[in-house]
Design a protein around this motif. Sequence first.
Motif, PDB file in Angstrom:
ATOM      1  N   PRO A  57       0.696  -1.128   0.185  1.00 46.20           N
ATOM      2  CA  PRO A  57      -0.034  -0.055   0.092  1.00 46.20           C
ATOM      3  C   PRO A  57       0.851   1.129  -0.072  1.00 46.20           C
ATOM      4  O   PRO A  57       1.838   1.435   0.846  1.00 46.20           O
ATOM      5  CB  PRO A  57      -0.811  -0.158   1.470  1.00 46.20           C
ATOM      6  N   ARG A  58       0.352   1.926  -0.838  1.00 44.83           N
ATOM      7  CA  ARG A  58       1.076   3.237  -1.041  1.00 44.83           C
ATOM      8  C   ARG A  58       0.314   4.524  -1.386  1.00 44.83           C
ATOM      9  O   ARG A  58      -0.876   4.293  -1.834  1.00 44.83           O
ATOM     10  CB  ARG A  58       2.404   3.381  -1.979  1.00 44.83           C
ATOM     11  N   HIS A  59       0.468   5.845  -1.281  1.00 46.84           N
ATOM     12  CA  HIS A  59      -0.272   6.851  -1.287  1.00 46.84           C
ATOM     13  C   HIS A  59      -1.057   7.009  -2.936  1.00 46.84           C
ATOM     14  O   HIS A  59      -2.016   7.143  -2.846  1.00 46.84           O
ATOM     15  CB  HIS A  59       0.397   8.205  -1.017  1.00 46.84           C
ATOM     16  N   GLY A  60      -0.159   6.667  -3.967  1.00 53.38           N
ATOM     17  CA  GLY A  60      -0.407   6.881  -5.066  1.00 53.38           C
ATOM     18  C   GLY A  60      -1.008   5.813  -5.884  1.00 53.38           C
ATOM     19  O   GLY A  60      -1.186   5.715  -7.037  1.00 53.38           O
TER      20      GLY A  60
ATOM     21  N   PRO B 163      -4.945   4.143   1.366  1.00 57.43           N
ATOM     22  CA  PRO B 163      -4.466   2.921   1.019  1.00 57.43           C
ATOM     23  C   PRO B 163      -5.649   1.647   1.773  1.00 57.43           C
ATOM     24  O   PRO B 163      -6.119   0.884   1.308  1.00 57.43           O
ATOM     25  CB  PRO B 163      -3.088   2.408   1.785  1.00 57.43           C
ATOM     26  N   GLU B 164      -6.003   2.294   3.004  1.00 59.82           N
ATOM     27  CA  GLU B 164      -7.020   1.371   3.561  1.00 59.82           C
ATOM     28  C   GLU B 164      -8.414   1.548   2.776  1.00 59.82           C
ATOM     29  O   GLU B 164      -9.074   0.584   2.873  1.00 59.82           O
ATOM     30  CB  GLU B 164      -7.394   1.883   4.973  1.00 59.82           C
ATOM     31  N   GLU B 165      -8.973   2.586   2.201  1.00 58.53           N
ATOM     32  CA  GLU B 165     -10.174   2.792   1.453  1.00 58.53           C
ATOM     33  C   GLU B 165     -10.255   1.939   0.163  1.00 58.53           C
ATOM     34  O   GLU B 165     -10.965   1.229  -0.162  1.00 58.53           O
ATOM     35  CB  GLU B 165     -10.371   4.247   1.319  1.00 58.53           C
TER      36      GLU B 165
ATOM     37  N   ALA C 272      -8.348  -0.777  -0.262  1.00 53.33           N
ATOM     38  CA  ALA C 272      -8.486  -2.017   0.128  1.00 53.33           C
ATOM     39  C   ALA C 272      -9.792  -2.733   0.537  1.00 53.33           C
ATOM     40  O   ALA C 272     -10.066  -3.764   0.065  1.00 53.33           O
ATOM     41  CB  ALA C 272      -7.338  -2.395   1.255  1.00 53.33           C
ATOM     42  N   ASP C 273     -10.391  -1.587   1.226  1.00 57.61           N
ATOM     43  CA  ASP C 273     -11.973  -1.920   1.556  1.00 57.61           C
ATOM     44  C   ASP C 273     -12.677  -2.109   0.313  1.00 57.61           C
ATOM     45  O   ASP C 273     -13.439  -2.821   0.079  1.00 57.61           O
ATOM     46  CB  ASP C 273     -12.329  -1.000   2.413  1.00 57.61           C
ATOM     47  N   PHE C 274     -12.508  -1.166  -0.618  1.00 56.08           N
ATOM     48  CA  PHE C 274     -13.394  -1.157  -1.747  1.00 56.08           C
ATOM     49  C   PHE C 274     -13.143  -2.156  -2.809  1.00 56.08           C
ATOM     50  O   PHE C 274     -13.894  -2.974  -3.140  1.00 56.08           O
ATOM     51  CB  PHE C 274     -12.711   0.185  -2.554  1.00 56.08           C
ATOM     52  N   ALA C 275     -11.629  -2.513  -2.911  1.00 53.00           N
ATOM     53  CA  ALA C 275     -11.425  -3.917  -3.752  1.00 53.00           C
ATOM     54  C   ALA C 275     -11.831  -5.077  -3.089  1.00 53.00           C
ATOM     55  O   ALA C 275     -12.489  -5.972  -4.003  1.00 53.00           O
ATOM     56  CB  ALA C 275      -9.829  -4.099  -3.710  1.00 53.00           C
ATOM     57  N   LYS C 276     -11.988  -5.126  -1.952  1.00 53.09           N
ATOM     58  CA  LYS C 276     -12.540  -6.400  -1.075  1.00 53.09           C
ATOM     59  C   LYS C 276     -14.192  -6.607  -1.263  1.00 53.09           C
ATOM     60  O   LYS C 276     -14.704  -7.410  -1.631  1.00 53.09           O
ATOM     61  CB  LYS C 276     -12.175  -6.367   0.458  1.00 53.09           C
ATOM     62  N   ALA C 277     -14.660  -5.177  -1.126  1.00 54.01           N
ATOM     63  CA  ALA C 277     -16.174  -5.310  -1.313  1.00 54.01           C
ATOM     64  C   ALA C 277     -16.621  -5.477  -2.943  1.00 54.01           C
ATOM     65  O   ALA C 277     -17.561  -6.314  -3.047  1.00 54.01           O
ATOM     66  CB  ALA C 277     -16.708  -3.835  -1.082  1.00 54.01           C
ATOM     67  N   LEU C 278     -15.612  -4.965  -3.962  1.00 51.13           N
ATOM     68  CA  LEU C 278     -16.242  -5.292  -5.121  1.00 51.13           C
ATOM     69  C   LEU C 278     -15.824  -6.803  -5.534  1.00 51.13           C
ATOM     70  O   LEU C 278     -16.712  -7.421  -6.158  1.00 51.13           O
ATOM     71  CB  LEU C 278     -15.005  -4.452  -6.001  1.00 51.13           C
ATOM     72  N   ARG C 279     -14.781  -7.363  -5.060  1.00 50.12           N
ATOM     73  CA  ARG C 279     -14.635  -8.769  -5.183  1.00 50.12           C
ATOM     74  C   ARG C 279     -15.650  -9.555  -4.591  1.00 50.12           C
ATOM     75  O   ARG C 279     -16.082 -10.754  -5.219  1.00 50.12           O
ATOM     76  CB  ARG C 279     -13.110  -9.271  -4.281  1.00 50.12           C
ATOM     77  N   GLY C 280     -16.146  -9.298  -3.543  1.00 51.48           N
ATOM     78  CA  GLY C 280     -17.343 -10.054  -2.756  1.00 51.48           C
ATOM     79  C   GLY C 280     -18.465  -9.792  -3.752  1.00 51.48           C
ATOM     80  O   GLY C 280     -19.290 -10.837  -3.826  1.00 51.48           O
ATOM     81  N   ALA C 281     -18.825  -8.609  -4.221  1.00 51.13           N
ATOM     82  CA  ALA C 281     -19.770  -8.617  -5.132  1.00 51.13           C
ATOM     83  C   ALA C 281     -19.805  -9.528  -6.308  1.00 51.13           C
ATOM     84  O   ALA C 281     -20.722  -9.971  -6.949  1.00 51.13           O
ATOM     85  CB  ALA C 281     -20.116  -7.064  -5.454  1.00 51.13           C
ATOM     86  N   LEU C 282     -18.616  -9.398  -6.912  1.00 47.19           N
ATOM     87  CA  LEU C 282     -18.069 -10.242  -8.266  1.00 47.19           C
ATOM     88  C   LEU C 282     -18.577 -11.703  -7.732  1.00 47.19           C
ATOM     89  O   LEU C 282     -19.053 -12.632  -8.534  1.00 47.19           O
ATOM     90  CB  LEU C 282     -16.823 -10.182  -8.513  1.00 47.19           C
ATOM     91  N   ALA C 283     -17.998 -12.270  -6.731  1.00 44.66           N
ATOM     92  CA  ALA C 283     -18.446 -13.625  -6.224  1.00 44.66           C
ATOM     93  C   ALA C 283     -19.869 -13.830  -6.318  1.00 44.66           C
ATOM     94  O   ALA C 283     -20.425 -14.865  -6.622  1.00 44.66           O
ATOM     95  CB  ALA C 283     -17.609 -13.856  -4.815  1.00 44.66           C
TER      96      ALA C 283
END
Length: 178
Positions: A127-130, A150-152, A154-165
């Motif tokens: 995780p990095r700023h850019g 970076p935390e946001e 990660a949360d967004f990617a996790k939520a989107l992966r869950g919706a894709l599943a």
Amino acid sequence: MARHTPSPAPSPALLPASRVFFDAILHPHRSLGQHGFRVLMGVVILANLLIAGIFAANGAWPVVPFCGLDVVILWLAFRVNNRAAQLYERVRLTDTDLTVQRVARNKPERRWSLQPNWLRVTLDGPPRHGGRVTLTSHGQSVAVGAFLTPEERADFAKALRGALALWRRAPCHPEPVP
């Protein structure tokens, strides 16, 4: 504040053509609201008037215009920042596709449509700023959330992966297009 809010799928009566599995609107973080900006500018102006008064009283009157110049520069910097903060990105996963819509002030709206069957969600290495979340399908890639922390991201990617599943498990979604 940056936010992404996955929406529950609405009832079929609301959207008879397709179901929504994920709908997120991403906004840049705004740490200072309009009231805070006014208070900050008031404090800066008062401090500059005090400093300018002290210098003028001691005969250093050429310093006075520079005290006004830094107030103008600060105001311009906040104005540019506020315009940039009007950007938003919308990521929406339906039965048929994943769409990314990017809206920025004084720029044409951009829209991408990706096939969810082969969609891959990747998050930049450490995780990095850019960093960004990259959505890839059929050789087409779209980077989203560059302005998120970076935390946001990660949360967004996790939520989107869950919706894709969930999308991939859902019955009756269309067959993939080769």
